[in-house]
Enzyme design. Sequence first.
Site, PDB file in Angstrom:
ATOM      1  N   ASP A   1       0.821  -1.203   0.000  1.00  0.00           N
ATOM      2  CA  ASP A   1       0.000   0.000   0.000  1.00  0.00           C
ATOM      3  C   ASP A   1       0.856   1.254   0.000  1.00  0.00           C
ATOM      4  O   ASP A   1       0.643   2.180  -0.795  1.00  0.00           O
ATOM      5  CB  ASP A   1      -0.903  -0.016   1.239  1.00  0.00           C
ATOM      6  CG  ASP A   1      -2.371   0.064   0.874  1.00  0.00           C
ATOM      7  OD1 ASP A   1      -2.687  -0.079  -0.314  1.00  0.00           O
ATOM      8  OD2 ASP A   1      -3.202   0.265   1.776  1.00  0.00           O
TER       9      ASP A   1
ATOM     10  N   ASP B   1      -9.171  -3.116   2.127  1.00  0.00           N
ATOM     11  CA  ASP B   1      -9.062  -2.510   3.450  1.00  0.00           C
ATOM     12  C   ASP B   1     -10.092  -3.077   4.416  1.00  0.00           C
ATOM     13  O   ASP B   1     -10.041  -2.783   5.616  1.00  0.00           O
ATOM     14  CB  ASP B   1      -9.216  -0.995   3.344  1.00  0.00           C
ATOM     15  CG  ASP B   1      -8.116  -0.371   2.498  1.00  0.00           C
ATOM     16  OD1 ASP B   1      -6.971  -0.845   2.601  1.00  0.00           O
ATOM     17  OD2 ASP B   1      -8.391   0.550   1.723  1.00  0.00           O
TER      18      ASP B   1
END
Length: 533
Positions: A352, A430
């Site tokens: 990420d 997420d």
Amino acid sequence: MGPISRLSLLCLLLLHFPQQIRATLGILRAINDDGSSAKDYCITYNSTWTTLPTTYTNATYHKMKDLSSLWLCNHSDISGTDLKDHAVVVMAGKCSILDKASVAQQGNAAILLIASKEGLPPPSENRSSYQNLTIPIAYMKYGDLMGMEKTLGQNIQVTLYSPSLPLFDYSMLVIFLISVFTVALGGYWSGLSELEDLRPSSSLGEPEGSKKKDENVTFTPLTVILFVIICCVMLLLLYFFYKWLVYVIIGVFCLASAMSMFNCLSALIQHIPYGRCRVSYCNKSAEVRLLFLAAFCIAVSVTWVVFRNEDRWIWILQDILGIAFCLNFIKTLRMPNFKACVILLGLLLLYDVFFVFITPFFTKNGESIMVEVAAGPSGNPEKNGESYVEVPAEYQATYEKLPVVIRVPRLEYSALTLCGIPFSLLGFGDIIVPGLLVAYCRRFDVRTSSSSIYYISCTLAYAVGMFLTFVILIVMKTGQPALLYLVPCTLFTSSIIAWSRKEMKKFWNGGCYEIMEQADNTVSEDIRTNEAQ
């Protein structure tokens, strides 16, 4: 777990898209020559390049000069043309918008408007070689230009402004509730599945849920590493071949979400004692209600595909399908131990951070690969391989978006509704990635009779991490990789609980083999006792 589910996992799970509240939307206000008539039009601009006033009150208007027949790529295009203090409109394409801005600024133009036939991409190019540019640059729709001239005439004056974006919007609260609810419910469902696997049946002590258990996928540390590598490759392929692969992702999501919704709803229907009539075909039988449920789930998924660009209401359907998708994978994917969880969440945290914060140093337009893929094509002709020569009949063309996010419209952003409906976004990854750790904690509670202490603590840690994500989002006013805050919160909390209970070794290694062996021995003893009696 079938091949479609595995493919959908590969394509959809690890696209963590940061929420976007960048102030790139603005308003072009146009008035006719006597000021008796005015109309607003949507524009996009780069807030790091240009600062626009928040209102048109006391704004300076500039006479608009329509040069949409020109590319404005070199000074010969404007020889003999007076651009001083004018708002110049040129066509997009042929060369960089910064090249156009450089030519316009040298001609003393006040504003450069880029007429686009492909929607309204945000201006995003590398300005390192154009440090002296000060002219405001904005995209407008070519169709709006044509309509403006028909409505207001040829002598038009324009100004630019951008209504202020509220710091907090209720869409953030809705996304917070959706994410925490999905993670908590997915973990709880995984625990129920674990209880079914441990429940003995009447046949030689074999777990009654063994067949169902075989359908689950267990991640080993090696599998996790290979999986993250493949996902990096997938993201890069999407970056370079977006306009083709986006339809692959849409198709995979359609199939996977229909299957996920069926699995979620069928788990509820099984507890209803009515309507269990069955039909037989080809030496097989199925419950009629499940057949109707399958048809319903397919219809919902197909409806989303057909109306996926209807922003005013289709986001509700996409969120429902997305929640079902996340729930199904949190329940289906199983982490064998805390060690595998640490490897998975740690690698994805690096994934990420790298693709959000590091890749802008390597891309030509200075934009992160993650944001580029999330936002769709940037409108850069060099990237898309197109040359804008002809204007199509449909000037309000929209880009296909990847359906791997929870989307909630920003309710407080009504000032820019003519630009469409702005959304707050949260990527499926997420939710699913931390949800796998929550599910492991729930299954560990079940196997060790820990009174749900690990599950509750990890769920609360996820909520704290999500809250922290929103706080940083508001403060920084730019997209944030949620895993940057979710991973430390969930991993540290789980570790602290395990250390405090002196169960770290068992929690790290899983401890499932010892527990399963004890359970099998207990079942075997019960069987021998029953046979002796």
